[in-house]
Design a protein around this motif. Structure first.
Motif, PDB file in Angstrom:
ATOM      1  N   ALA A 104       8.603  12.374  -2.488  1.00 15.95           N
ATOM      2  CA  ALA A 104       8.871  13.375  -1.450  1.00 15.95           C
ATOM      3  C   ALA A 104       8.842  12.775  -0.046  1.00 15.95           C
ATOM      4  CB  ALA A 104       7.862  14.517  -1.559  1.00 15.95           C
ATOM      5  N   VAL A 105       7.930  11.832   0.212  1.00 18.61           N
ATOM      6  CA  VAL A 105       7.790  11.278   1.557  1.00 18.61           C
ATOM      7  C   VAL A 105       8.718  10.086   1.801  1.00 18.61           C
ATOM      8  CG1 VAL A 105       5.383  12.007   1.706  1.00 18.61           C
ATOM      9  CG2 VAL A 105       5.913   9.707   0.881  1.00 18.61           C
ATOM     10  N   SER A 106       9.345   9.563   0.746  1.00 17.63           N
ATOM     11  CA  SER A 106      10.183   8.381   0.879  1.00 17.63           C
ATOM     12  C   SER A 106      11.395   8.663   1.766  1.00 17.63           C
ATOM     13  CB  SER A 106      10.646   7.917  -0.509  1.00 17.63           C
ATOM     14  OG  SER A 106      11.424   6.752  -0.412  1.00 17.63           O
ATOM     15  N   SER A 107      11.495   7.921   2.884  1.00 18.23           N
ATOM     16  CA  SER A 107      12.610   8.054   3.837  1.00 18.23           C
ATOM     17  C   SER A 107      12.797   9.487   4.315  1.00 18.23           C
ATOM     18  CB  SER A 107      13.908   7.536   3.196  1.00 18.23           C
ATOM     19  OG  SER A 107      13.768   6.195   2.789  1.00 18.23           O
ATOM     20  N   ASN A 108      11.695  10.195   4.478  1.00 21.71           N
ATOM     21  CA  ASN A 108      11.749  11.587   4.912  1.00 21.71           C
ATOM     22  C   ASN A 108      10.680  11.814   5.989  1.00 21.71           C
ATOM     23  OD1 ASN A 108      11.986  14.416   5.105  1.00 21.71           O
ATOM     24  ND2 ASN A 108      12.438  14.604   2.925  1.00 21.71           N
ATOM     25  N   PRO A 109      10.987  11.542   7.256  1.00 22.77           N
ATOM     26  CA  PRO A 109       9.976  11.621   8.323  1.00 22.77           C
ATOM     27  C   PRO A 109       9.278  12.980   8.419  1.00 22.77           C
ATOM     28  CG  PRO A 109      11.971  10.556   9.122  1.00 22.77           C
ATOM     29  CD  PRO A 109      12.294  11.096   7.773  1.00 22.77           C
ATOM     30  N   LYS A 162       0.880   4.179  -9.207  1.00 17.27           N
ATOM     31  CA  LYS A 162       1.590   5.302  -8.597  1.00 17.27           C
ATOM     32  C   LYS A 162       1.000   5.647  -7.226  1.00 17.27           C
ATOM     33  CE  LYS A 162       4.789   6.383 -11.567  1.00 17.27           C
ATOM     34  NZ  LYS A 162       4.654   5.204 -12.432  1.00 17.27           N
ATOM     35  N   VAL A 163      -0.305   5.483  -7.059  1.00 15.25           N
ATOM     36  CA  VAL A 163      -0.936   5.755  -5.768  1.00 15.25           C
ATOM     37  C   VAL A 163      -0.471   4.721  -4.737  1.00 15.25           C
ATOM     38  CG1 VAL A 163      -3.134   5.808  -4.526  1.00 15.25           C
ATOM     39  CG2 VAL A 163      -2.913   6.979  -6.719  1.00 15.25           C
ATOM     40  N   LEU A 164      -0.385   3.455  -5.136  1.00 15.44           N
ATOM     41  CA  LEU A 164       0.134   2.431  -4.223  1.00 15.44           C
ATOM     42  C   LEU A 164       1.583   2.727  -3.833  1.00 15.44           C
ATOM     43  CD1 LEU A 164      -1.293  -0.945  -5.597  1.00 15.44           C
ATOM     44  CD2 LEU A 164      -1.713   0.082  -3.357  1.00 15.44           C
ATOM     45  N   PHE A 165       2.352   3.242  -4.772  1.00 21.89           N
ATOM     46  CA  PHE A 165       3.725   3.639  -4.465  1.00 21.89           C
ATOM     47  C   PHE A 165       3.743   4.743  -3.414  1.00 21.89           C
ATOM     48  CE2 PHE A 165       6.837   7.020  -5.574  1.00 21.89           C
ATOM     49  CZ  PHE A 165       7.986   6.414  -5.068  1.00 21.89           C
ATOM     50  N   ALA A 166       2.848   5.722  -3.555  1.00 19.03           N
ATOM     51  CA  ALA A 166       2.790   6.816  -2.590  1.00 19.03           C
ATOM     52  C   ALA A 166       2.350   6.315  -1.215  1.00 19.03           C
ATOM     53  CB  ALA A 166       1.845   7.905  -3.094  1.00 19.03           C
ATOM     54  N   VAL A 167       1.365   5.414  -1.172  1.00 20.16           N
ATOM     55  CA  VAL A 167       0.891   4.876   0.108  1.00 20.16           C
ATOM     56  C   VAL A 167       2.003   4.077   0.797  1.00 20.16           C
ATOM     57  CG1 VAL A 167      -0.734   3.273   1.185  1.00 20.16           C
ATOM     58  CG2 VAL A 167      -1.530   4.833  -0.603  1.00 20.16           C
ATOM     59  N   ALA A 168       2.689   3.222   0.043  1.00 26.59           N
ATOM     60  CA  ALA A 168       3.758   2.413   0.620  1.00 26.59           C
ATOM     61  C   ALA A 168       4.887   3.296   1.156  1.00 26.59           C
ATOM     62  CB  ALA A 168       4.299   1.443  -0.434  1.00 26.59           C
ATOM     63  N   SER A 169       5.232   4.354   0.433  1.00 27.84           N
ATOM     64  CA  SER A 169       6.293   5.268   0.887  1.00 27.84           C
ATOM     65  C   SER A 169       5.863   6.022   2.138  1.00 27.84           C
ATOM     66  CB  SER A 169       6.638   6.259  -0.233  1.00 27.84           C
ATOM     67  OG  SER A 169       7.104   5.595  -1.386  1.00 27.84           O
ATOM     68  N   LEU A 170       4.582   6.351   2.223  1.00 28.88           N
ATOM     69  CA  LEU A 170       4.077   7.100   3.372  1.00 28.88           C
ATOM     70  C   LEU A 170       4.021   6.241   4.632  1.00 28.88           C
ATOM     71  CD1 LEU A 170       2.882   9.756   4.421  1.00 28.88           C
ATOM     72  CD2 LEU A 170       0.645   8.994   3.591  1.00 28.88           C
ATOM     73  N   ARG A 192       5.935   3.448   5.243  1.00 28.80           N
ATOM     74  CA  ARG A 192       7.181   2.756   5.574  1.00 28.80           C
ATOM     75  C   ARG A 192       7.878   3.407   6.768  1.00 28.80           C
ATOM     76  NH1 ARG A 192       9.245   2.852   0.856  1.00 28.80           N
ATOM     77  NH2 ARG A 192       8.270   0.871   0.261  1.00 28.80           N
ATOM     78  N   ASN A 193       8.143   2.593   7.799  1.00 20.93           N
ATOM     79  CA  ASN A 193       8.841   3.035   9.015  1.00 20.93           C
ATOM     80  C   ASN A 193       8.150   4.220   9.692  1.00 20.93           C
ATOM     81  OD1 ASN A 193      11.022   1.131   8.765  1.00 20.93           O
ATOM     82  ND2 ASN A 193      11.882   2.430   7.158  1.00 20.93           N
ATOM     83  N   PHE A 194       6.810   4.265   9.584  1.00 23.03           N
ATOM     84  CA  PHE A 194       6.066   5.387  10.154  1.00 23.03           C
ATOM     85  C   PHE A 194       4.803   4.843  10.830  1.00 23.03           C
ATOM     86  CE2 PHE A 194       3.968   9.742   9.147  1.00 23.03           C
ATOM     87  CZ  PHE A 194       4.218  10.147  10.442  1.00 23.03           C
ATOM     88  N   PRO A 195       4.906   4.378  12.083  1.00 20.28           N
ATOM     89  CA  PRO A 195       3.753   3.759  12.763  1.00 20.28           C
ATOM     90  C   PRO A 195       2.576   4.703  12.916  1.00 20.28           C
ATOM     91  CG  PRO A 195       5.555   4.177  14.303  1.00 20.28           C
ATOM     92  CD  PRO A 195       6.105   4.393  12.939  1.00 20.28           C
ATOM     93  N   TYR A 196       2.827   5.992  13.035  1.00 24.04           N
ATOM     94  CA  TYR A 196       1.726   6.954  13.155  1.00 24.04           C
ATOM     95  C   TYR A 196       0.839   6.900  11.915  1.00 24.04           C
ATOM     96  CZ  TYR A 196      -0.622  11.487  13.602  1.00 24.04           C
ATOM     97  OH  TYR A 196      -1.561  12.495  13.681  1.00 24.04           O
ATOM     98  N   MET A 246       5.297  -3.981   6.334  1.00 26.38           N
ATOM     99  CA  MET A 246       4.707  -3.508   7.586  1.00 26.38           C
ATOM    100  C   MET A 246       4.861  -4.559   8.694  1.00 26.38           C
ATOM    101  SD  MET A 246       1.260  -1.707   6.037  1.00 26.38           S
ATOM    102  CE  MET A 246       0.572  -1.325   7.644  1.00 26.38           C
ATOM    103  N   ILE A 247       4.619  -5.837   8.357  1.00 24.76           N
ATOM    104  CA  ILE A 247       4.749  -6.902   9.355  1.00 24.76           C
ATOM    105  C   ILE A 247       6.197  -7.021   9.814  1.00 24.76           C
ATOM    106  CG2 ILE A 247       4.507  -9.383   9.746  1.00 24.76           C
ATOM    107  CD1 ILE A 247       2.231  -9.352   7.665  1.00 24.76           C
TER     108      ILE A 247
END
Length: 448
Positions: free
Chosen positions: A237-242, A272-280, A282-286, A323-324
């Motif tokens: 749900a959060v992948s590429s969806n600001p 699956k949790v790591l997948f969710a964290v990485a998607s959250l 990605r491209n979201f500095p906040y 992230m880097i």
């Protein structure tokens, strides 16, 4: 009946007679004429070199219809004029097939017929184009279909229901939130939701329906299967969806995910949790800022050390590399004076993400090289890319790490041999050559 007989002077003349079309020997005959080969055996005064030809009406004898292939003639059988008759010296039998003129005529006639059949006149083409335009006109197309509301009314009478994605998600959330739903039913609901939320609009609608809170709450379930499926839905749900990323951070999803990673959980749940964290992140500095401020790197470092198989290590290193790289790309793009205000805001937000300092402080300069010990080429590649990205802040650690220097030399020799194998099969710029380039680039940085 007209009888024509002749005696052959010798075997050579008889052979010549039978190897030529009968029509040419006998002269001009009508198309309905037939040639009969009579059986001369038992005739008085006759010899083996004698034969008689009789021109008769077609209805009086057995007529052999020649084809393109040779076929054997029996004594007394008739063939149409113009047929090609020969004597088979091996079998002693006479054989017949269509004459050369007949074959030529048949081939030409067949070709002309096909050409006539495949030709389309200009008038026929105009009529076809006119009909095509009429079939594609809005009125014609509209007349071929029924309005959606009318279809719904008809289907409702048949006890059928056409559901939109919004209606489907509402039904699924009601079922998931029902106290009567079993764990298996909830898992089925999560599976369907994961499919739907890949669409940006559906994921945002899920938030407006309160579904995001249900998913985050399900992460705290005591059933590992519900935790794993809920994390999968959240990550999709959060992948590429600001919009959904903001809602997820505001709902406390990031803290919940880090808590799960910090506790003993099955491997499937952590993946699956790591997948969710990485998607959250990605491209979201906040979200990255909140991740660092809540001890995210510390949680990942403990998880990295505890993972012996390398599956989680690879996911973690890939996340850090992303992230880097994101922050570096934003910084380089910031040199362009033509960028708009939104980009300036992103640069400002990334400036608050003190990622390099946190990586150095939490010991990642010494952790990432451990992934090179893996036997998987993919793991090594991701580790090399991360090491290159971290080089500006970790060079001193790299140079003082004797095991890292030895690993790079050993890997370089190993992959050089693989590159030679690639070149033998014609792959000059293959996968292993790319790994060698990464090793060389890292060695160059360490020597500077």
């Amino acid at each position: 009946m007209k009888l024509i007989s002749r005696s052959a002077a010798g075997a050579a003349f008889l052979l010549l007679l039978h190897c030529c079309p009968i029509a040419n020997i006998l002269g001009q005959k009508s198309d309905s004429a037939l040639t009969v080969v009579e059986n001369t055996e038992g005739r008085e005064g006759g010899g083996a070199d004698e034969e008689a030809e009789v021109t008769v009406d077609e209805g009086d004898l057995e007529v052999v219809q020649p084809t393109e292939d040779w076929q054997t003639l029996k004594p007394g059988q008739a063939v149409p004029a113009g047929s090609h008759v020969r004597l088979n010296l091996q079998t002693g039998q006479r054989e017949v097939r269509l004459g050369e003129e007949q074959l030529k005529y048949w081939t030409q006639e067949h070709r002309e017929t096909e050409e006539v059949q495949s030709t389309i006149s200009p008038d026929e083409l105009k009529q076809a184009m006119k009909k095509m335009k009429e079939d594609l006109s809005p009125d014609t197309v509209r007349s071929q279909y029924r309005p959606l509301e009318e279809l719904k009314r008809d289907l409702a009478q048949l006890d059928l229901l056409v559901e939109t994605d919004v209606q489907i998600m509402k039904r699924l959330l009601d079922q998931f939130n029902s106290s009567n739903s079993t764990t298996e039913q909830k898992l089925s609901v999560l599976l369907e939701l994961e499919y739907l939320v890949h669409q940006v609009d559906n994921a945002q609608t899920l938030c407006s329906m309160g579904g995001l809170q249900l998913i985050v709450g399900s992460l705290n379930s005591t059933d590992f299967r519900l935790q794993e499926s809920s994390a999968f839905v959240l990550g999709s749900a959060v992948s590429s969806n600001p919009v959904v990323q903001v809602k997820a951070v505001e709902s406390g999803a990031l803290q919940t995910l880090l808590t799960i990673l910090a506790t003993a959980q099955p491997l499937g749940v952590k993946k699956k949790v790591l997948f969710a964290v990485a998607s959250l992140l990605r491209n979201f500095p906040y979200a990255q800022h909140h991740f660092l401020s809540h001890g995210g790197l510390q949680v990942l470092s403990e998880l990295f050390r505890a993972d012996g198989g390398g599956v989680l290590r690879t996911r973690i290193v890939t996340m850090l590399y992303d992230m880097i790289s994101e922050k570096e790309l934003i910084s380089q793009a910031g040199l362009d004076l033509m960028l708009d205000a939104s980009h300036e805001e992103r640069v400002r937000q990334y400036s608050k993400v003190s990622l390099q300092g946190e990586l150095l402080e939490k010991g990642w300069c010494n952790l990432v090289p451990q992934l090179l010990e893996s036997t998987e080429h993919d793991y090594r590649e991701k580790a090399l890319r991360a090491l290159l990205a971290m080089a500006p802040m970790c060079l001193d650690h790299y140079r003082s790490d004797g095991s890292l220097l030895g690993s790079l030399l050993s890997l370089r020799d190993q992959y050089q041999e693989m590159v030679q194998s690639e070149m033998i099969v014609g792959e000059e710029n293959g996968y292993f050559a790319e790994i060698v380039e990464l090793i060389n680039a890292l060695q160059v940085k360490m020597k500077l």
